[in-house]
Structure formats: structure tokens, C-alpha cells
Motif scaffolding. Sequence first.
Motif, mmCIF file in Angstrom:
data_model
loop_
_atom_site.group_PDB
_atom_site.id
_atom_site.type_symbol
_atom_site.label_atom_id
_atom_site.label_comp_id
_atom_site.label_asym_id
_atom_site.label_seq_id
_atom_site.Cartn_x
_atom_site.Cartn_y
_atom_site.Cartn_z
ATOM 1 N N MET A 4 51.666 40.816 94.926
ATOM 2 C CA MET A 4 51.108 40.631 96.111
ATOM 3 C C MET A 4 51.439 41.738 97.177
ATOM 4 S SD MET A 4 50.541 36.800 97.199
ATOM 5 C CE MET A 4 51.981 36.399 98.068
ATOM 6 N N ILE A 5 50.691 41.695 98.104
ATOM 7 C CA ILE A 5 50.971 42.920 99.011
ATOM 8 C C ILE A 5 51.824 42.323 100.112
ATOM 9 C CG2 ILE A 5 49.826 43.926 101.181
ATOM 10 C CD1 ILE A 5 47.137 44.153 99.549
ATOM 11 N N ILE A 6 53.103 42.885 100.303
ATOM 12 C CA ILE A 6 53.830 42.732 101.289
ATOM 13 C C ILE A 6 53.521 43.560 102.686
ATOM 14 C CG2 ILE A 6 56.418 42.734 101.686
ATOM 15 C CD1 ILE A 6 56.826 42.638 98.954
ATOM 16 N N PRO A 7 53.196 42.978 103.693
ATOM 17 C CA PRO A 7 52.724 43.739 104.684
ATOM 18 C C PRO A 7 53.960 44.300 105.542
ATOM 19 C CG PRO A 7 52.520 41.627 105.249
ATOM 20 C CD PRO A 7 52.814 41.566 103.976
ATOM 21 N N GLN A 8 53.947 45.314 106.299
ATOM 22 C CA GLN A 8 55.101 45.818 107.070
ATOM 23 C C GLN A 8 55.337 44.728 108.128
ATOM 24 O OE1 GLN A 8 55.628 47.206 110.227
ATOM 25 N NE2 GLN A 8 57.998 47.989 109.654
ATOM 26 N N CYS A 9 54.334 44.274 109.000
ATOM 27 C CA CYS A 9 54.518 43.089 109.885
ATOM 28 C C CYS A 9 53.513 42.071 109.583
ATOM 29 C CB CYS A 9 54.584 43.879 111.271
ATOM 30 S SG CYS A 9 53.158 44.549 111.747
ATOM 31 N N ASN A 10 53.754 41.076 110.233
ATOM 32 C CA ASN A 10 52.846 39.772 109.972
ATOM 33 C C ASN A 10 52.667 38.907 110.984
ATOM 34 O OD1 ASN A 10 51.286 38.337 108.496
ATOM 35 N ND2 ASN A 10 52.533 37.816 106.644
ATOM 36 N N PRO A 11 51.841 39.189 112.076
ATOM 37 C CA PRO A 11 51.907 38.248 113.262
ATOM 38 C C PRO A 11 51.135 36.764 112.665
ATOM 39 C CG PRO A 11 50.361 40.201 113.723
ATOM 40 C CD PRO A 11 51.568 40.418 112.351
ATOM 41 N N LEU A 12 50.337 36.873 111.779
ATOM 42 C CA LEU A 12 49.651 35.813 111.295
ATOM 43 C C LEU A 12 50.760 34.903 110.789
ATOM 44 C CD1 LEU A 12 46.896 34.124 110.430
ATOM 45 C CD2 LEU A 12 47.091 35.293 108.233
ATOM 46 N N ALA A 13 51.650 35.136 110.053
ATOM 47 C CA ALA A 13 52.629 34.284 109.284
ATOM 48 C C ALA A 13 53.469 33.484 110.507
ATOM 49 C CB ALA A 13 53.828 34.762 108.699
ATOM 50 N N SER A 14 53.657 34.223 111.550
ATOM 51 C CA SER A 14 54.357 33.642 112.831
ATOM 52 C C SER A 14 53.410 32.481 113.375
ATOM 53 C CB SER A 14 54.456 34.648 114.070
ATOM 54 O OG SER A 14 54.857 33.978 115.251
ATOM 55 N N TYR A 15 51.892 32.922 113.433
ATOM 56 C CA TYR A 15 51.002 31.604 113.934
ATOM 57 C C TYR A 15 51.138 30.564 112.868
ATOM 58 C CZ TYR A 15 46.744 29.005 114.545
ATOM 59 O OH TYR A 15 46.025 27.902 114.669
ATOM 60 N N GLN A 16 50.920 31.048 111.836
ATOM 61 C CA GLN A 16 50.822 29.560 110.534
ATOM 62 C C GLN A 16 52.030 28.957 110.897
ATOM 63 O OE1 GLN A 16 49.833 32.283 107.317
ATOM 64 N NE2 GLN A 16 47.730 31.868 107.535
ATOM 65 N N ARG A 17 53.458 29.595 110.894
ATOM 66 C CA ARG A 17 54.736 28.636 110.802
ATOM 67 C C ARG A 17 54.537 27.558 112.063
ATOM 68 N NH1 ARG A 17 59.496 30.505 112.898
ATOM 69 N NH2 ARG A 17 58.508 32.402 113.307
ATOM 70 N N LEU A 18 53.943 28.255 113.057
ATOM 71 C CA LEU A 18 54.039 27.392 114.464
ATOM 72 C C LEU A 18 52.529 26.709 114.890
ATOM 73 C CD1 LEU A 18 56.215 30.138 116.396
ATOM 74 C CD2 LEU A 18 57.065 28.041 115.264
ATOM 75 N N LYS A 19 51.817 26.944 114.026
ATOM 76 C CA LYS A 19 50.479 26.307 114.012
ATOM 77 C C LYS A 19 50.337 25.016 114.904
ATOM 78 C CE LYS A 19 46.098 25.652 111.425
ATOM 79 N NZ LYS A 19 45.266 25.419 112.442
ATOM 80 N N VAL A 20 50.880 23.961 114.490
ATOM 81 C CA VAL A 20 50.667 22.716 114.954
ATOM 82 C C VAL A 20 51.228 22.814 116.541
ATOM 83 C CG1 VAL A 20 51.656 20.394 114.891
ATOM 84 C CG2 VAL A 20 51.084 21.653 112.849
ATOM 85 N N ASP A 21 52.049 23.250 116.822
ATOM 86 C CA ASP A 21 52.823 23.208 118.100
ATOM 87 C C ASP A 21 51.746 24.202 119.152
ATOM 88 O OD1 ASP A 21 54.673 21.878 117.772
ATOM 89 O OD2 ASP A 21 56.229 23.334 117.861
ATOM 90 N N ILE A 22 51.413 25.330 118.435
ATOM 91 C CA ILE A 22 50.290 26.557 119.143
ATOM 92 C C ILE A 22 48.938 25.882 119.368
ATOM 93 C CG2 ILE A 22 49.159 28.444 118.975
ATOM 94 C CD1 ILE A 22 51.652 29.746 117.769
ATOM 95 N N ASP A 23 48.359 24.992 118.184
ATOM 96 C CA ASP A 23 47.192 24.632 118.560
ATOM 97 C C ASP A 23 47.050 23.506 119.696
ATOM 98 O OD1 ASP A 23 46.292 26.374 116.443
ATOM 99 O OD2 ASP A 23 45.876 24.650 115.067
ATOM 100 N N ALA A 24 48.571 22.679 119.650
ATOM 101 C CA ALA A 24 48.244 21.669 120.710
ATOM 102 C C ALA A 24 48.368 22.329 122.073
ATOM 103 C CB ALA A 24 49.362 20.899 120.398
ATOM 104 N N ALA A 25 49.103 23.360 122.072
ATOM 105 C CA ALA A 25 49.277 23.787 123.482
ATOM 106 C C ALA A 25 48.096 24.553 124.156
ATOM 107 C CB ALA A 25 50.516 24.825 123.365
ATOM 108 N N ILE A 26 47.450 25.133 123.071
ATOM 109 C CA ILE A 26 46.121 25.752 123.329
ATOM 110 C C ILE A 26 44.984 24.744 123.964
ATOM 111 C CG2 ILE A 26 43.831 26.944 122.457
ATOM 112 C CD1 ILE A 26 45.971 28.595 120.698
ATOM 113 N N SER A 27 45.016 23.808 123.129
ATOM 114 C CA SER A 27 44.064 22.681 123.438
ATOM 115 C C SER A 27 44.245 22.171 124.804
ATOM 116 C CB SER A 27 44.289 21.245 122.580
ATOM 117 O OG SER A 27 43.672 21.817 121.385
ATOM 118 N N ALA A 28 45.746 21.882 125.361
ATOM 119 C CA ALA A 28 46.203 21.345 126.399
ATOM 120 C C ALA A 28 45.649 22.477 127.799
ATOM 121 C CB ALA A 28 47.540 21.045 126.503
#
Length: 375
Positions: A4-28
Motif C-alpha cells: 500500500m502507498i504510504i503518503p508523506q502527509c495525509n490531511p484526508l486521514a485527519s478529516y476521516q478521524r474527526l469526521k463525525v464532529d467536523i460534519d456536525a460543525a459544518i452543518s451547524a
Amino acid sequence: MEAMIIPQCNPLASYQRLKVDIDAAISAVLAQGRYVLGDQVAAFEKEFADYHGGGHAVGVANGTDGLEMALRALGVVSGTKVYTVSHTAVATVAAIEKAGAIPILVDIDPKSYTMCPLSLQSALKAHPSGGRDVVVVVHLYGQPAVHWQSIADVAKSHGLLLVEDCSQAHGAEWRGCKVGTLGEAAAFSLYPTKNLGAIGDGGVCFMKDHDLAAKLRSLREYGWKERYVSEVPGGNSRLDELQAAILRIKLKHLDKDNNARRRIASLYFDGIENPRISMPAKYEDGRHVYHQFVVRSPNRDDLREHLKARNIGTLIHYPVPIHRQPAYEGRLPMPASGLPETEKAAGTIASLPMFPELEDDAIERIVTALNDWVS
Ligand SMILES: *Cc1c(COP(=O)(O)O)cnc(C)c1O
């Protein structure tokens, strides 16, 4: 099966980890109806200032603008000299020129990659300050500038103000003090890949002085003191509510995320054993937050190819020093002896994968690949 590819950095992983909170905050925020400089920005500024032990935070559109406006708020005008390093993001120097100032470049200490106080003295000798000039110190790779005290001493003896570029060092500490609280003012980028990253562009300035903060607030919005009354010529560099709401969530995780980065660094330190690879230097009086984990080798390009063949991403921060880039080559003042350590670094450094979600089996693969490398 291919690894599997290991990227040098990974902002998507940060979003996925906090997705529930972030999605709720965006909706609000979407439902709330105010989208720029509202309650979320004010709350983020308060929380970011509190995180730094009190003082004032001012949200802006990006780190480059933040640095430019911090300089302007401090009284930088056309012709002000601003001493800084060439081994940094081009944004540091771009911001200085946008503020109308003259960037004067300083070499790095080759161990920490941060500003060398002796080179600062050489730069001051070749290009003396006329007074009320500035030093922009960059806390690079998450490492607080290790020579802060000497730099501060030089700055004091020449009457220079100190400004910090903290875009790679959110939460880092020098002798128990958070970076950003050491100088007159600080600018932080909140670009998605930074230790504290938005989901888009963002930036924030921090300072202890109330009046300076008021100047910055005015500069970020048309020079307004009150609405529709411009006291000074300003611009538009506002932070939006969506980013602020997301940043409030991420700020709560910053210390934990920085600890995860520090843990990955310690696994690299423990695991990597290859005489052809130099590891980063460690310092006692700082808390490094490993925005980047930068190794060094004379055969750096071969090392990167070796890792790439094993699906391991690396980057170079930065491959071309600012004074060698087409936009700047030959026109920026520097010490008479040049910037030899900056040039050597650019040709030999590589940044390994580094982000809080990097998993142990990936780290193991990276360590093995590095130890297997014979150039
Ligand atoms: C990212 C970065 C900046 C610029 O920030 P932007 O938000 O991209 O404008 C400035 N200085 C340093 C050291 C950086 O790493």
C-alpha cells in the motif's frame, strides 16, 4: 501483492478521524447563516489565545497574509529591513516583500536547520539596520529555533523587533514557552497539512499586545476601525466560519496529535540505523512537534527513489533555497560569505512520512526500507 502507498502527509486521514464532529460543525455553520468573521471565528480566536496562555489571536485568510499584516501592524513600511532565513517556505519571504520591506537573508545552523545567530550578525554587518527593523524567526519542521536566546540578544543590541513564523510549529515549546509567545507577534499558517490545519486556507496571528491586535483586526478588513470607516488603508484577509468551526475541533486535538507525531519520531529514532542516513539533532530545551521528520544523506535522490519503489512517499522541504529561485535570484541581500549551509541542506535533505494517523505497520515498513538501503 503490491505494498500500500504510504503518503508523506495525509490531511484526508485527519478529516476521516474527526469526521463525525467536523460534519456536525459544518452543518451547524451552514444552518446558522453567517459565513465570515462570526461567532465561530471569535470563539476560535479566544481558544487559540487561551491555548497560548492568554493574549490575542486574530484569524486571517492564510499564513502569508498573517505574516505580512503582523509586520505592517508593527510599523514595517517600505524600505524596512527584515532579516530572515532562505531555508524556509517561500511564503516567509513573499510576505516580507508584500509588506514593502526588504528581506535580508541569513544562513541556518546545519544541525537544527534554524537561524544561525552568527550569520545574522554577518548579515547585519553587510547590511546594517537603520533601527526599528525586524527579524523573522522561523520555527522550522516543528523545531523551535534552537538559538532563540542568541538571536534575541543580537536583536536587542541592534534595536530589532522579533516576529515568529510559527506555521510549522503549532504547540511547540522553547524552554517551557509556546512558540508564538516569544516575540512581539507571530503568524501561523492553518493550511491543511500543518500541525493545526483547516480544510482549506486559513491563518492566525498571535500577540500579547492589545493595541497591536486591534491594528491587525483593522488591517484584515479594509482598515476599518468601525464598520464602513477605514482609518488606515487595509485589505481583505478574513477567516471564514466553516474553517473556524473545523479549527476549533482540531485545536482540541492538537496536543494529542503532536504527541502522536513525537511518538512516530521516537520510533524512527529507535528503528533507523543506516550509516548513510543522518538523523535529526535532538535538543533538550525545546519541545519539537515534528511537522516534518527530516533526514539527510549525500545520496538523497537515490534514497528517495529507493523509498518510492517501495511505495513510500517523501518530500523535500525545500529543494531550492529562496535566493536560488527565479523570482529572487541575485537580488536579495545576504552576508558576504553567502548562505553555504542553506545550499548544502537543500541538496541533501528528505522529509519522511509524518502525520498523526501514520500506523505502526507503516512505520515498520519505512524503517525497514531505510535500513535496507545501500546506495
Ligand atoms: C506554510 C507556511 C507559510 C505560509 O502559509 P500559507 O497559509 O500557505 O500562506 C509560511 N511560512 C512557513 C514556514 C510555512 O511552512
